[in-house]
Design a protein around this motif. Structure first.
Motif, PDB file in Angstrom:
ATOM      1  N   SER A 117      16.724  10.531   1.334  1.00  0.00           N
ATOM      2  CA  SER A 117      17.473  11.181   0.422  1.00  0.00           C
ATOM      3  C   SER A 117      17.455  10.030  -0.444  1.00  0.00           C
ATOM      4  N   ARG A 118      17.065   8.414  -0.058  1.00  0.00           N
ATOM      5  CA  ARG A 118      17.726   7.980  -0.955  1.00  0.00           C
ATOM      6  C   ARG A 118      16.125   7.033  -1.645  1.00  0.00           C
ATOM      7  N   GLN A 119      15.322   7.538  -1.205  1.00  0.00           N
ATOM      8  CA  GLN A 119      13.830   6.595  -0.981  1.00  0.00           C
ATOM      9  C   GLN A 119      12.864   7.954  -0.571  1.00  0.00           C
ATOM     10  N   ALA A 120      12.021   8.051  -1.979  1.00  0.00           N
ATOM     11  CA  ALA A 120      11.104   8.461  -1.161  1.00  0.00           C
ATOM     12  C   ALA A 120       9.510   7.916  -0.765  1.00  0.00           C
ATOM     13  N   PHE A 121       9.163   8.114   0.402  1.00  0.00           N
ATOM     14  CA  PHE A 121       8.659   7.546   1.874  1.00  0.00           C
ATOM     15  C   PHE A 121       7.138   7.955   1.406  1.00  0.00           C
ATOM     16  N   ASP A 122       5.920   6.391   1.312  1.00  0.00           N
ATOM     17  CA  ASP A 122       4.524   7.822   1.532  1.00  0.00           C
ATOM     18  C   ASP A 122       4.247   7.980   2.812  1.00  0.00           C
ATOM     19  N   ALA A 123       4.808   8.183   4.005  1.00  0.00           N
ATOM     20  CA  ALA A 123       5.077   8.423   5.168  1.00  0.00           C
ATOM     21  C   ALA A 123       5.823   8.421   6.302  1.00  0.00           C
ATOM     22  N   SER A 145       1.699  -5.381   8.682  1.00  0.00           N
ATOM     23  CA  SER A 145       0.301  -5.953   8.772  1.00  0.00           C
ATOM     24  C   SER A 145      -1.087  -5.348   7.471  1.00  0.00           C
ATOM     25  N   LEU A 146      -0.881  -3.759   8.108  1.00  0.00           N
ATOM     26  CA  LEU A 146      -2.153  -3.048   7.129  1.00  0.00           C
ATOM     27  C   LEU A 146      -1.206  -3.214   5.168  1.00  0.00           C
ATOM     28  N   GLY A 147      -0.059  -3.583   4.808  1.00  0.00           N
ATOM     29  CA  GLY A 147       0.210  -3.618   3.732  1.00  0.00           C
ATOM     30  C   GLY A 147       1.589  -2.645   3.248  1.00  0.00           C
ATOM     31  N   TYR A 148       2.087  -2.002   4.034  1.00  0.00           N
ATOM     32  CA  TYR A 148       2.889  -0.856   4.283  1.00  0.00           C
ATOM     33  C   TYR A 148       4.169  -1.638   4.209  1.00  0.00           C
ATOM     34  N   SER A 149       5.193  -1.635   3.106  1.00  0.00           N
ATOM     35  CA  SER A 149       6.599  -1.550   3.458  1.00  0.00           C
ATOM     36  C   SER A 149       7.134  -0.175   4.199  1.00  0.00           C
ATOM     37  N   VAL A 150       8.074  -1.117   5.328  1.00  0.00           N
ATOM     38  CA  VAL A 150       8.233  -0.739   6.649  1.00  0.00           C
ATOM     39  C   VAL A 150       9.740  -0.496   6.553  1.00  0.00           C
ATOM     40  N   GLN A 151      10.438   0.735   6.488  1.00  0.00           N
ATOM     41  CA  GLN A 151      12.457   1.155   6.624  1.00  0.00           C
ATOM     42  C   GLN A 151      12.028   1.462   8.220  1.00  0.00           C
ATOM     43  N   ALA A 152      12.745   1.068   8.716  1.00  0.00           N
ATOM     44  CA  ALA A 152      13.117   1.685  10.317  1.00  0.00           C
ATOM     45  C   ALA A 152      14.884   1.607  11.185  1.00  0.00           C
ATOM     46  N   ARG A 183       0.742  -0.938   0.149  1.00  0.00           N
ATOM     47  CA  ARG A 183       0.039  -0.098   0.064  1.00  0.00           C
ATOM     48  C   ARG A 183       0.665   1.048   0.451  1.00  0.00           C
ATOM     49  N   GLY A 184       2.232   1.226   0.460  1.00  0.00           N
ATOM     50  CA  GLY A 184       3.287   2.523   0.330  1.00  0.00           C
ATOM     51  C   GLY A 184       4.279   2.102   0.791  1.00  0.00           C
ATOM     52  N   SER A 185       4.956   3.002   1.682  1.00  0.00           N
ATOM     53  CA  SER A 185       6.356   2.617   2.155  1.00  0.00           C
ATOM     54  C   SER A 185       6.085   4.057   3.335  1.00  0.00           C
ATOM     55  N   ILE A 186       6.705   3.597   4.165  1.00  0.00           N
ATOM     56  CA  ILE A 186       5.997   4.092   5.412  1.00  0.00           C
ATOM     57  C   ILE A 186       7.703   3.969   6.091  1.00  0.00           C
ATOM     58  N   ARG A 221      12.988  18.335  -1.751  1.00  0.00           N
ATOM     59  CA  ARG A 221      12.830  16.339  -2.632  1.00  0.00           C
ATOM     60  C   ARG A 221      11.878  15.453  -1.434  1.00  0.00           C
ATOM     61  N   THR A 222      12.410  16.317   0.136  1.00  0.00           N
ATOM     62  CA  THR A 222      11.095  15.651   1.285  1.00  0.00           C
ATOM     63  C   THR A 222      10.115  15.968   1.413  1.00  0.00           C
ATOM     64  N   ALA A 223      10.187  17.170   1.017  1.00  0.00           N
ATOM     65  CA  ALA A 223       9.264  19.324   2.365  1.00  0.00           C
ATOM     66  C   ALA A 223       7.654  18.423   1.577  1.00  0.00           C
ATOM     67  N   GLY A 224       7.630  17.896   0.865  1.00  0.00           N
ATOM     68  CA  GLY A 224       6.291  17.014   1.074  1.00  0.00           C
ATOM     69  C   GLY A 224       5.426  15.395   1.304  1.00  0.00           C
ATOM     70  N   ALA A 225       6.638  15.284   2.395  1.00  0.00           N
ATOM     71  CA  ALA A 225       6.064  14.008   2.601  1.00  0.00           C
ATOM     72  C   ALA A 225       5.368  14.291   4.140  1.00  0.00           C
ATOM     73  N   LYS A 226       4.529  13.091   4.373  1.00  0.00           N
ATOM     74  CA  LYS A 226       3.400  12.984   5.494  1.00  0.00           C
ATOM     75  C   LYS A 226       4.371  12.557   6.975  1.00  0.00           C
ATOM     76  N   ILE A 227       4.183  13.835   7.396  1.00  0.00           N
ATOM     77  CA  ILE A 227       4.604  13.065   8.633  1.00  0.00           C
ATOM     78  C   ILE A 227       3.979  13.567  10.000  1.00  0.00           C
ATOM     79  N   ALA A 228       3.848  11.907  10.595  1.00  0.00           N
ATOM     80  CA  ALA A 228       3.276  11.807  12.229  1.00  0.00           C
ATOM     81  C   ALA A 228       4.098  11.879  12.939  1.00  0.00           C
ATOM     82  N   MET A 229       4.112  12.344  14.144  1.00  0.00           N
ATOM     83  CA  MET A 229       5.616  12.545  15.196  1.00  0.00           C
ATOM     84  C   MET A 229       4.263  11.619  16.787  1.00  0.00           C
ATOM     85  N   HIS A 230       5.311  11.499  17.075  1.00  0.00           N
ATOM     86  CA  HIS A 230       4.779   9.929  18.044  1.00  0.00           C
ATOM     87  C   HIS A 230       5.812  10.485  19.161  1.00  0.00           C
ATOM     88  N   THR A 231       5.220  11.180  20.121  1.00  0.00           N
ATOM     89  CA  THR A 231       5.844  10.930  21.133  1.00  0.00           C
ATOM     90  C   THR A 231       4.765  10.932  22.437  1.00  0.00           C
TER      91      THR A 231
END
Length: 138
Positions: free
Chosen positions: A53-59, A34-41, A12-15, A83-93
């Protein structure tokens, strides 16, 4: 056995998840996959900027309190890079949202670590697929 091409077609995209806690990274990875995303941590802000900088992520899910470059610094750097200005960013804190907004207001979603990890994943899924409106930047 699954064909890797079939798996990619069903993604479904990459996170990108960024958190210095290995348990949190693993849990978010399992839930998002489990939701179908490819995840890089990654476990720090510098590695997050390198990955973005190497890959465009959906979020991008950013922990705020990390050694070195914290999540707010990473968020500011992402927004300043064309290159990354439009990325969707979720803050988790665990910090209060007002504290985060004072340091970085350009995020699209905020989810407290006191909330369930599943809620964060649902919010990220909504951001990626447009079913949850991004929070306006202040």
């Amino acid at each position: 056995m699954l064909d890797p091409d079939d798996t990619a077609m069903r993604s479904r995209g990459s996170i990108l998840t960024v958190d210095d806690c290995a348990t949190t990274r693993a849990l978010l990875g399992v839930l998002l996959e489990s939701l179908g995303y490819s995840v890089q941590a990654v476990d720090n802000g510098s590695d997050a900027l390198e990955a973005a900088s190497r890959q465009a992520f959906d979020a991008i899910v950013l922990d705020v309190e990390m050694p070195g470059l914290d999540g707010m610094a990473v968020g500011r750097a992402l927004r300043q890079n064309p290159r990354t200005a439009g990325a969707k960013i979720a803050m988790h804190t665990g910090l209060d949202e007002a504290q985060v907004r004072a340091g970085f207001s350009g995020y699209d979603a905020f989810v407290s670590k006191a909330a369930s990890p599943r809620l964060l994943c649902e919010r990220v899924d909504g951001l990626v697929h447009g079913t949850v409106a991004a929070q306006p930047a202040a």
